[in-house]
Design a protein around this motif. Structure first.
Motif, short mmCIF file in Angstrom:
data_model
loop_
_atom_site.label_atom_id
_atom_site.label_comp_id
_atom_site.label_asym_id
_atom_site.label_seq_id
_atom_site.Cartn_x
_atom_site.Cartn_y
_atom_site.Cartn_z
N GLY A 197 -11.26 -19.79 42.68
CA GLY A 197 -10.56 -18.69 42.03
C GLY A 197 -10.14 -19.09 40.62
O GLY A 197 -10.31 -20.25 40.22
N ILE A 198 -9.58 -18.13 39.90
CA ILE A 198 -9.28 -18.36 38.47
C ILE A 198 -8.26 -19.48 38.28
O ILE A 198 -8.28 -20.18 37.28
CB ILE A 198 -8.81 -17.02 37.82
CG1 ILE A 198 -8.94 -17.10 36.30
CG2 ILE A 198 -7.41 -16.63 38.28
CD1 ILE A 198 -10.38 -17.24 35.84
N ASN A 199 -7.42 -19.74 39.28
CA ASN A 199 -6.44 -20.84 39.15
C ASN A 199 -6.93 -22.10 39.84
O ASN A 199 -6.15 -22.98 40.19
CB ASN A 199 -5.09 -20.41 39.75
CG ASN A 199 -4.54 -19.20 39.03
OD1 ASN A 199 -4.59 -19.14 37.81
ND2 ASN A 199 -4.12 -18.20 39.79
N GLY A 200 -8.23 -22.15 40.11
CA GLY A 200 -8.79 -23.36 40.73
C GLY A 200 -8.58 -23.39 42.22
O GLY A 200 -8.89 -24.38 42.88
N GLU A 201 -8.08 -22.30 42.80
CA GLU A 201 -7.88 -22.30 44.26
C GLU A 201 -9.22 -22.07 44.96
O GLU A 201 -10.08 -21.37 44.46
CB GLU A 201 -6.84 -21.26 44.68
CG GLU A 201 -7.25 -19.80 44.60
CD GLU A 201 -7.12 -19.25 43.20
OE1 GLU A 201 -7.12 -20.03 42.22
OE2 GLU A 201 -7.11 -18.01 43.06
N LEU A 202 -9.32 -22.69 46.13
CA LEU A 202 -10.58 -22.67 46.87
C LEU A 202 -10.71 -21.37 47.65
O LEU A 202 -9.71 -20.84 48.15
CB LEU A 202 -10.56 -23.90 47.81
CG LEU A 202 -11.80 -24.21 48.63
CD1 LEU A 202 -12.03 -25.70 48.66
CD2 LEU A 202 -11.62 -23.65 50.00
N LYS A 203 -11.96 -20.84 47.73
CA LYS A 203 -12.19 -19.60 48.49
C LYS A 203 -13.44 -19.80 49.36
O LYS A 203 -14.51 -20.11 48.82
CB LYS A 203 -12.48 -18.45 47.53
CG LYS A 203 -11.34 -18.23 46.51
CD LYS A 203 -10.60 -16.98 46.71
CE LYS A 203 -9.43 -16.84 45.72
NZ LYS A 203 -8.44 -15.87 46.20
N ILE A 204 -13.29 -19.62 50.66
CA ILE A 204 -14.48 -19.70 51.53
C ILE A 204 -15.28 -18.42 51.30
O ILE A 204 -14.73 -17.31 51.41
CB ILE A 204 -14.08 -19.80 53.01
CG1 ILE A 204 -13.27 -21.08 53.27
CG2 ILE A 204 -15.33 -19.81 53.89
CD1 ILE A 204 -12.87 -21.27 54.72
#
Ligand SMILES: CC(=O)N[C@H]1CCN(c2c(Cl)cnc3[nH]c(-c4cn(C)nc4C)nc23)C1
Length: 282
Positions: A148-155
């Motif tokens: 995601g835009i804040n570097g968060e992981l998305k399966i």
């Protein structure tokens, strides 16, 4: 973003089509924007009905849509809705602003202990959520993960997920590297296959290649998985080594549960103290 269930009917003319983002197995993914206010940016995945029917994966696609549409979690890519025309099915997916994780992994070679730990913490969160809804992902690997835009992981991809327990014969088209012994041996399996994959993922983030990879042949990889022929290089910290070995157990029942992963020393060590939304400062 687009509410629970869009009351209005969506169709291709609802969108301005942007650049192609990449291609999945059965079609392409485009960056799109809704024409009418408020303008949303989405990833529109286009699947060809002819190819789906040819590959006899219609049931799998229906399952992917049904499963992903009902999931709401910050580390699981949202499926807002879908529509179709005579030739294609369109999936309206959340747009992940920082793209595909595997591209970052191949660019950097491997990730730092801190970055790896932050990703695995988020993965454990997402998997706990999925298992709480009796969904086994079964295809956890870097290629299916987005940022995601804040570097968060998305399966991302739910093409292989099933409602637990599953032991459907699966045409192994992807890599075997992430398969646990019970699936390599075609036995009954349950959500603990995702625990094994989490261990493989932790190893690959830190080392840069999956633990049982054997480029000489598919069978060689099979054998290494079935034997749990695990060699962890000394560059890996003792805490990370401990977590990897507790996940990569032959017997699914011995694999450390996700609740214990979230409070493992290697995870707690790097968890942000403040209220940051679990992102990973890259
Ligand atoms: C199997 C599959 O669908 N793979 C990928 C293709 C792009 N896709 C995306 C999906 Cl499904 C959702 N969001 C995405 N964002 C991106 C992306 C962003 N940047 C800066 N670069 C890229 C690329 N890609 C996606 C999933």
């Amino acid at each position: 973003v687009l509410g629970a269930r869009p009351t209005r009917e969506w169709s291709l003319p609802s969108f301005e089509i942007g650049r192609p983002l990449g291609k999945g197995k059965f079609g392409r993914v485009y960056m799109v924007r809704t024409k009418c206010e408020p303008q949303y940016i989405l990833a529109l995945k286009c699947l060809y009905k002819s190819e789906i029917i040819q590959s006899r994966v219609e049931k799998q696609i229906r399952r992917e849509i049904e499963i992903q549409q009902n999931l709401r979690h910050p580390n699981v890519l949202r499926l807002y809705g879908y529509f179709h025309d005579e030739k294609r099915i369109f999936l309206m997916l959340e747009f992940a602003g920082k793209g595909e994780l595997y591209k970052q992994l191949s660019k950097h070679g491997s990730f730092s202990e801190k970055r790896s730990s932050r990703y695995i913490d988020q993965m454990a969160d997402a998997l706990s959520y999925l298992h709480g809804k009796h969904v086994i992902h079964r295809d956890i690997k870097p290629e299916n993960l987005l940022l995601g835009i804040n570097g968060e992981l998305k399966i991302g991809d739910f093409g292989w997920s099933v409602h637990a327990p599953g032991n459907r014969r699966m045409t192994l088209c992807g890599t075997l590297d992430y398969l646990p012994p019970e699936m390599v041996e075609g036995r009954e399996h349950n959500e603990k296959v995702d625990y094994w994959a989490l261990g493989v993922l932790t190893y690959e983030f830190l080392v840069g290649n999956p633990p049982f990879e054997d480029r000489s042949s598919v069978n060689a990889t099979y054998r290494r998985i079935a034997k749990v022929d695990l060699r962890i290089p000394s560059l890996v910290s003792p805490e990370a080594r401990d977590l990897i070995t507790q996940l990569l157990k032959y017997n699914p029942e011995e694999r450390i549960p996700l609740t214990d992963v979230s409070r493992h020393p290697w995870i707690l060590k790097y968890r942000p103290k403040g209220i940051s939304r679990g992102g990973t400062d890259v």
